[in-house]
Design a protein around this motif. Structure first.
Motif, PDB file in Angstrom:
ATOM      1  N   ARG A  17      -5.611  -0.614   1.960  1.00 17.56           N
ATOM      2  CA  ARG A  17      -4.346  -0.212   1.373  1.00 17.56           C
ATOM      3  C   ARG A  17      -3.210  -0.833   2.161  1.00 17.56           C
ATOM      4  N   LEU A  18      -2.317  -1.482   1.439  1.00 22.22           N
ATOM      5  CA  LEU A  18      -1.158  -2.090   2.083  1.00 22.22           C
ATOM      6  C   LEU A  18       0.054  -1.281   1.705  1.00 22.22           C
ATOM      7  N   GLU A  19       0.827  -0.905   2.693  1.00 20.31           N
ATOM      8  CA  GLU A  19       2.073  -0.219   2.382  1.00 20.31           C
ATOM      9  C   GLU A  19       3.137  -0.753   3.318  1.00 20.31           C
ATOM     10  N   ASP A  20       4.204  -1.282   2.743  1.00 19.02           N
ATOM     11  CA  ASP A  20       5.303  -1.759   3.556  1.00 19.02           C
ATOM     12  C   ASP A  20       4.834  -2.790   4.597  1.00 19.02           C
ATOM     13  N   MET A  25       1.972  -2.958   6.059  1.00 20.51           N
ATOM     14  CA  MET A  25       1.013  -2.499   7.066  1.00 20.51           C
ATOM     15  C   MET A  25      -0.249  -1.969   6.397  1.00 20.51           C
ATOM     16  N   CYS A  26      -1.377  -2.122   7.095  1.00 24.11           N
ATOM     17  CA  CYS A  26      -2.625  -1.556   6.618  1.00 24.11           C
ATOM     18  C   CYS A  26      -2.596  -0.054   6.871  1.00 24.11           C
ATOM     19  N   THR A  27      -2.872   0.735   5.848  1.00 24.38           N
ATOM     20  CA  THR A  27      -2.876   2.182   6.068  1.00 24.38           C
ATOM     21  C   THR A  27      -4.280   2.761   6.074  1.00 24.38           C
ATOM     22  N   SER A  28      -5.281   1.980   5.670  1.00 28.42           N
ATOM     23  CA  SER A  28      -6.635   2.496   5.819  1.00 28.42           C
ATOM     24  C   SER A  28      -7.625   1.353   5.940  1.00 28.42           C
ATOM     25  N   GLY A  74      -2.017  -1.455  -3.274  1.00 27.10           N
ATOM     26  CA  GLY A  74      -0.724  -1.165  -2.676  1.00 27.10           C
ATOM     27  C   GLY A  74       0.361  -1.340  -3.701  1.00 27.10           C
TER      28      GLY A  74
END
Lengths: 224, 370
Positions: free
Chosen positions: A216-219, A221-224, A41
Motif C-alpha cells: 500500500r502506497l500512501e503519500d 510511503m509504504c504503509t504495509s 493506493g
C-alpha cells in the motif's frame, strides 16, 4: 539467492520551481521468484512513479533498485532499453497495441527485436496465442478485437520474451469483472509456473485476492 | 525493417498518395532538367564542340561572340605571338537561306574555322565534302525540321551563293540555329560577295588551348590597335543571347520543385510521426531502441522516394518517346544521377524534424498515459 526485484531505501523527488516534491520516500521492498504482488493506493500516491522506477524508465534520486541483483541506475540508457526488452514485460492500462500489426505480428515483432529468426518467432507466437485461446484471431488487427482480447494480446506481448519481471499498470481497468478475473488468474499461474515476479498496480480491490502480497502506497510511503 | 514495412502495407492509401505527389514533382524536375539541357545544347553546342579553349574577343563586344569583330591585323599579331599552331581563327555569321526553288526562309549560322586545332564535325549522314570544294557543305541535322534534305541545294541570301548539303552533323547549333560549316575557300567567297566597299575583313574570335591566365600574359605583350578581352568558353556560352535567361529561369523552377518536395515530404512524415507519439512511447517502454525507430522512418522515407523516383523516370522515358522530334530535350545519365542524389539528400533533410521528434519521445509517456 537474489530476489528478482529489490528497492533499497528508494527516494524519488522532483524539482518544482523552488520547492522539491517528494513523490516516493524510503521505499524498501523486494519481490522473489514466483511472487505476484499488488500495488494499491489513492491516486497521486506515487504508484506510477514506482512502476516507472521498477521498469528503468526513471532513475531514483536516492537509494538503489536492483533487477536480479544488478543495480539499474548504473546502466546506460541503451542497456536499460535492452533490459526492458529482455527482462521486463510491460502491461499498460489500455492494450496499446501497434495498430498496423496483426495479433501474431505483435508478438513476432517483439521476438525479432531480440534477434530471433523469423521461423522460430512465428512458432513461439503461435504457441503462446494458443495458450491464451486466441489462435482463431491470429490474423486480426487490433481494431477488429474486443477489449478483452486486446488486453490478452498485450499480456502475451509482455510475456513473449520470457521476462523475469512483469510490470502491470491497472491491466484490468478496461475489462468487466469476470474477464478481468480470468486474465489475472492466468497471469498469476504463469508467474508461479515459470518462477517470474510480477508487480501489478490496481484500483480494483477484488483483484487483490489473487496477489500473494499487497503493497500500500500512501503519500509516497509504504504503509504495509 | 519489419515495423516500417508492415506499416506501409497496412496504410497503403496514404503512402500511395504520397508516392503519387512525389512522382509528379520528380517527373516535373526531370522534364524541366531535360528541357534546360536541351535548350542549352540548342543554344551553344557549336561552341561547346570547340572544347575548353580560351577565347579572345573584341573588348567592346561585351563577351558576345556574335558581336565581336577582330581585325585581320589583330589576328595576325596574335597568331605570330602565340605560335601558328596554337591559334584557331573563328569566323561566324548568322544569316538566312532558302532552299532553291522555295521561298521559305531559314535561319542558320555559318561557321568557319581556320587553324591547326580546327574542329571537324562528325557526320550523321552523307559524305565529307572534299577540302577544296566551293559548293558542298555540311549542316547540323536540325535543319531537317525546315524541310531541307540531304543533297538539297540552298541559297545564302546576302551573298547569293548556293551550296549543296552533302552531309549532316549533330550537336552543332548556335543561338538555336543550325550551323553550316564552310571551308576557307567558301568563307572567302562569301565575304568577298557581301563585302561593302571599304570594309575590312573581320573575324569573330581567336581561340587558343592556352589557359586564361597564360593567354592574358601573352596578349598583354602585344601592342594592338583595338582592345581585346580574353574569356573562357563557359563565359562565351553564358553570354550567348538568351542563354542565361533560359537557364536561370529553368534552374529556378527546378530549385523550387526541390523546395516544395522538402516541405511535402517533411510535413507528411512530421504528421504521421506526430500521430504515432503515444505508440512510439509504448514501443520504447517495451524495449524498442530509438535507433530502430529512426531507422524505420528513414527506411519508409527512402522507400516512398525510390518508388516515386522510379515511377517518374518511367514517365519521363515515355514522354521522350512522344515528344515532337524538334523539341530541344536532352537528359544525360549524369544529370539524372545528380537529380536522384539531390532528391535523396533533400528527403533525408526533410525528415530531420521527425527524427528529432522520435528521439524526444519519452518511454515514460506510456505509463503516465500522456
Amino acid at each position: 539467492m537474489h530476489p528478482i526485484l529489490s528497492f533499497d531505501h528508494v527516494f524519488k523527488s522532483y524539482k518544482d520551481g523552488d520547492t522539491t516534491l517528494d513523490v516516493l520516500k524510503d521505499i524498501d521492498f523486494s519481490i522473489d521468484k514466483g511472487e505476484f504482488i499488488g500495488l494499491v493506493g489513492p491516486s497521486g500516491a506515487g504508484k506510477s512513479t514506482l512502476l516507472s522506477l521498477a521498469g528503468a524508465l526513471l532513475t531514483p534520486s536516492q537509494g538503489q533498485i536492483r533487477l536480479n541483483g544488478k543495480p539499474m541506475a548504473a546502466m546506460t540508457p541503451k542497456e536499460q532499453t535492452a533490459l526492458r526488452l529482455e527482462s521486463i514485460g510491460f502491461i499498460f492500462q489500455s492494450a496499446h497495441l501497434v495498430p498496423y500489426l496483426n495479433v501474431q505480428e505483435q508478438l513476432i515483432f517483439v521476438s525479432r527485436q531480440l534477434g530471433l529468426p523469423n521461423a522460430s518467432a512465428h512458432e513461439k507466437a503461435k504457441a503462446l496465442l494458443e495458450k491464451i485461446g486466441l489462435e482463431h484471431r491470429i490474423r486480426h488487427y487490433p481494431s477488429q478485437l474486443s477489449g478483452g482480447e486486446r488486453q490478452r494480446v498485450a499480456i502475451a506481448r509482455a510475456m513473449i520474451n520470457n521476462p523475469d519481471l512483469i510490470l502491470a499498470d491497472e491491466p484490468t481497468a478496461s475489462l468487466d469483472f469476470s474477464r478481468a478475473r480470468t486474465i489475472i488468474q492466468w497471469l498469476n499461474s504463469e508467474v508461479k509456473e515459470h518462477e517470474k515476479a510480477a508487480l501489478m498496480v490496481t484500483h480494483d480491490s477484488r483483484m487483490l485476492q489473487f496477489c500473494d502480497r499487497v503493497i500500500r502506497l500512501e503519500d509516497g510511503m509504504c504503509t504495509s | 525493417m519489419y515495423l516500417a514495412w508492415k506499416e506501409i502495407r497496412h496504410s497503403k492509401g496514404r503512402f500511395f498518395f504520397m508516392m503519387v505527389i512525389i512522382s509528379l514533382l520528380a517527373y516535373l524536375v526531370f522534364f524541366v532538367s531535360g528541357l534546360a539541357s536541351g535548350l542549352a545544347k540548342d543554344n551553344a553546342s557549336s561552341i561547346e564542340n570547340l572544347g575548353k579553349h580560351t577565347f579572345i574577343l573584341q573588348k567592346d563586344a561585351d563577351q558576345r561572340i556574335n558581336r565581336s569583330a577582330l581585325s585581320s591585323e589583330t589576328v595576325s599579331k596574335l597568331s605570330s605571338t602565340f605560335g601558328k599552331d596554337k591559334v584557331t581563327v573563328l569566323n561566324l555569321q548568322s544569316t538566312t537561306v532558302n532552299r532553291v526553288g522555295k521561298q521559305q526562309k531559314i535561319d542558320l549560322t555559318l561557321f568557319n574555322l581556320d587553324g591547326s586545332q580546327s574542329f571537324r564535325p562528325s557526320l550523321t549522314a552523307g559524305n565529307e565534302p572534299s577540302p577544296q570544294t566551293t559548293t558542298d557543305i555540311i549542316i547540323d541535322q536540325s535543319i531537317k525540321r525546315n524541310g531541307i534534305h540531304l543533297y538539297d541545294t540552298i541559297k545564302e541570301q546576302s551573298s547569293g551563293l548556293t551550296f549543296k548539303v552533302t552531309g549532316f552533323t549533330k550537336n552543332a547549333t548556335f543561338s538555336h540555329m543550325p550551323v553550316a560549316y564552310l571551308n576557307q575557300r567558301q568563307w572567302h567567297l562569301f565575304t568577298e560577295k557581301r563585302k561593302v566597299s571599304g570594309q575590312k575583313a573581320v573575324h569573330a574570335a581567336v581561340t587558343t588551348p592556352f589557359s586564361l591566365k597564360k593567354t592574358r600574359q601573352l596578349a598583354d605583350r602585344i601592342h594592338l590597335n583595338q582592345n581585346i578581352s580574353e574569356v573562357s568558353a563557359d563565359t562565351v556560352i553564358r553570354a550567348l543571347p538568351g542563354y542565361k535567361e533560359e537557364q536561370s529561369s529553368l534552374q529556378m523552377m527546378i530549385s523550387f520543385l526541390f523546395i516544395i518536395s522538402v516541405f511535402i515530404l517533411g510535413i507528411f512524415f512530421y504528421m504521421i510521426t506526430a500521430q504515432k507519439q503515444a505508440q512510439f512511447g509504448i514501443l520504447k517502454a517495451i524495449g524498442t531502441s530509438t535507433g530502430y525507430l529512426v531507422r524505420s522512418l528513414i527506411f519508409q522515407t527512402l522507400i516512398t522516394l525510390f518508388v516515386s523516383l522510379g515511377f517518374s523516370l518511367l514517365l519521363t522515358v515515355l514522354t521522350v518517346f512522344v515528344l515532337p522530334p524538334g523539341m530541344p530535350f536532352s537528359l544525360s545519365p549524369n544529370v539524372i544521377i545528380e537529380r536522384l542524389l539531390a532528391f535523396t539528400g533533400i528527403s533525408l533533410l526533410s525528415i530531420l524534424l521527425s527524427i528529432w521528434q522520435i528521439i524526444k519521445i519519452s518511454a515514460l509517456s506510456a505509463i503516465e498515459g500522456r
